[in-house]
Design an enzyme around this catalytic site. Structure first.
Site, short mmCIF file in Angstrom:
data_model
loop_
_atom_site.label_atom_id
_atom_site.label_comp_id
_atom_site.label_asym_id
_atom_site.label_seq_id
_atom_site.Cartn_x
_atom_site.Cartn_y
_atom_site.Cartn_z
N ARG A 293 0.42 -1.64 7.60
CA ARG A 293 0.96 -0.40 7.01
C ARG A 293 1.88 0.37 7.96
O ARG A 293 2.47 1.39 7.54
CB ARG A 293 -0.20 0.51 6.54
CG ARG A 293 -1.04 -0.08 5.42
CD ARG A 293 -1.88 0.99 4.70
NE ARG A 293 -1.04 1.92 3.93
CZ ARG A 293 -1.50 2.99 3.27
NH1 ARG A 293 -2.80 3.27 3.31
NH2 ARG A 293 -0.68 3.78 2.59
N ASP B 67 0.81 -1.22 0.00
CA ASP B 67 0.00 0.00 0.00
C ASP B 67 0.84 1.27 0.00
O ASP B 67 0.29 2.38 0.06
CB ASP B 67 -0.92 0.02 1.23
CG ASP B 67 -2.24 -0.73 1.00
OD1 ASP B 67 -2.62 -0.94 -0.18
OD2 ASP B 67 -2.87 -1.12 2.00
N CYS C 241 -4.99 9.61 -3.33
CA CYS C 241 -4.28 8.66 -2.46
C CYS C 241 -2.84 8.47 -2.90
O CYS C 241 -1.97 8.20 -2.08
CB CYS C 241 -4.97 7.30 -2.47
SG CYS C 241 -6.64 7.32 -1.84
N ARG D 83 -9.89 5.59 10.59
CA ARG D 83 -8.44 5.42 10.64
C ARG D 83 -7.79 6.35 11.67
O ARG D 83 -7.27 5.91 12.66
CB ARG D 83 -7.84 5.65 9.26
CG ARG D 83 -8.34 4.67 8.19
CD ARG D 83 -7.91 3.26 8.49
NE ARG D 83 -8.33 2.31 7.47
CZ ARG D 83 -7.67 2.02 6.36
NH1 ARG D 83 -6.53 2.64 6.09
NH2 ARG D 83 -8.13 1.13 5.52
N HIS E 90 -11.29 7.25 4.49
CA HIS E 90 -10.37 8.38 4.63
C HIS E 90 -11.10 9.64 4.14
O HIS E 90 -11.89 9.56 3.19
CB HIS E 90 -9.12 8.21 3.75
CG HIS E 90 -8.06 7.33 4.31
ND1 HIS E 90 -7.33 6.46 3.52
CD2 HIS E 90 -7.55 7.20 5.57
CE1 HIS E 90 -6.43 5.83 4.27
NE2 HIS E 90 -6.55 6.26 5.52
N1 ARG Z 1 -5.34 0.05 0.89
C1 ARG Z 1 -5.08 1.34 1.45
C2 ARG Z 1 -5.66 1.41 2.86
O1 ARG Z 1 -6.73 0.89 3.05
C3 ARG Z 1 -5.63 2.42 0.59
C4 ARG Z 1 -5.27 3.80 1.05
C5 ARG Z 1 -5.91 4.88 0.25
N2 ARG Z 1 -5.38 6.13 0.59
C6 ARG Z 1 -6.07 7.28 0.77
N3 ARG Z 1 -5.43 8.37 0.97
N4 ARG Z 1 -7.37 7.26 0.83
O2 ARG Z 1 -5.09 1.95 3.76
#
Ligand code: ARG
Length: 287
Positions: free
Chosen positions: A112, A87, A280, A157, A186
């Site tokens: 991550r 990612d 992203c 998040r 996000h």
């Molecule tokens: N697979 C990543 C996650 O779920 C995607 C992140 C997308 N990034 C963003 N800035 N929305 O964390």
């Protein structure tokens, strides 16, 4: 006959021009090639690890975004991708950079977490004042600068404690918003910054209180359709005039063109399999 001083004439003309004409701001961004991109775990509803991904298609699509930014005259910096961090291509989550300060990302999911220090070290190497984070936050995924104000999201998040931390680090006004739809986990999936005064957003992605705040602050905002949001149309990047966005977000594109923006479409369908789009893949670096 009305007497106008030369100064008055100038200021009137500039004022008119300002409201009528959009102006591209110079942009510096950080990106990360999708060399190790795949979907091997599931941390958002877009990700299906059982389905195959096509790394070479991801690379071609990412390149089209990179080339678009170069064509628009952006200064595009690159960070080396790291094996085992599929990612990392979603550079927006690598931190939040403003006023020469780089605030570290502290990811919610262990998959991550190593990205945070990797991005922070890179940003320190570029000369930014690197600040380690205490609170969980996913960088520019959940913090968006609109004019002088930082819009900050929590709900999926970033923790709301990180909003306080960001306010302390940057000494700026921070407006907290709560996300409620897991598909828009996000802030940059549910809200787009077009210029210092203008945003576009999907109202249903926010709780009632946050929606009321957005309505009050941005009465002229563009309201996105569910269809455009569902192809991550709001996950766009704008320099104030040029808007780089998902090819698939048709209604939003028409609306933006009607408002005087120049839209540039890219197809990032492969990166959408990881739940990310244009924004992203883009971390803005502000000196
Ligand atoms: N697979 C990543 C996650 O779920 C995607 C992140 C997308 N990034 C963003 N800035 N929305 O964390």
């Amino acid at each position: 006959m009305t007497l106008t001083t030369p100064q008055d004439t100038t200021s009137t003309r500039e004022g008119e021009q300002h409201s009528a004409t959009k102006k591209a701001q110079p942009k510096t961004v950080l990106m990360c090639r999708p060399d190790y991109f795949t979907v091997s775990y599931r941390i958002n509803p877009w990700m299906f690890p059982e389905n195959p991904t096509d790394q070479s298609l991801a690379a071609t699509q990412w390149q089209s975004l990179y080339d678009t930014y170069l064509r628009l005259g952006f200064d595009v910096q690159l960070i080396d991708p790291l094996p085992g961090l599929p990612d990392m291509v979603y550079a927006a989550n690598g931190g939040f950079v403003l006023d020469g300060i780089a605030y570290e990302a502290k990811f919610r999911y262990p998959e991550r977490q190593p990205e945070g220090p990797a991005y922070l070290a890179h940003l320190a190497g570029l000369g930014f004042d690197a600040r380690e984070a205490v609170e969980k936050n996913e960088g520019e995924g959940d913090f968006l600068l609109v004019g002088d104000v930082i819009l900050a999201a929590h709900g999926f998040r970033s923790e709301s404690d990180s909003h306080r931390e960001v306010a302390e680090v940057f000494g700026r006004d921070v407006v907290s918003l709560k996300l409620i739809n897991p598909s828009f986990y996000h802030l940059d999936t549910a809200l787009a910054v077009l210029d210092d005064e203008t945003i576009a957003y999907l109202p249903s992605a926010f709780d009632d209180q946050s929606r009321a705040i957005l309505e009050e602050r941005y009465p002229e905002a563009i309201i996105a359709t569910e269809e455009d949001a569902a192809v991550l149309g709001l996950n766009l990047f704008s320099d104030g005039l040029n808007v780089v966005m998902a090819e698939q977000a048709h209604t939003l594109r028409v609306e933006l063109e009607a408002r005087g923006y120049n839209t540039h479409s890219v197809d990032l369908s492969e990166l959408l399999l990881g739940g990310g789009g244009v924004k992203c893949c883009t971390l803005e670096l502000r000196k």
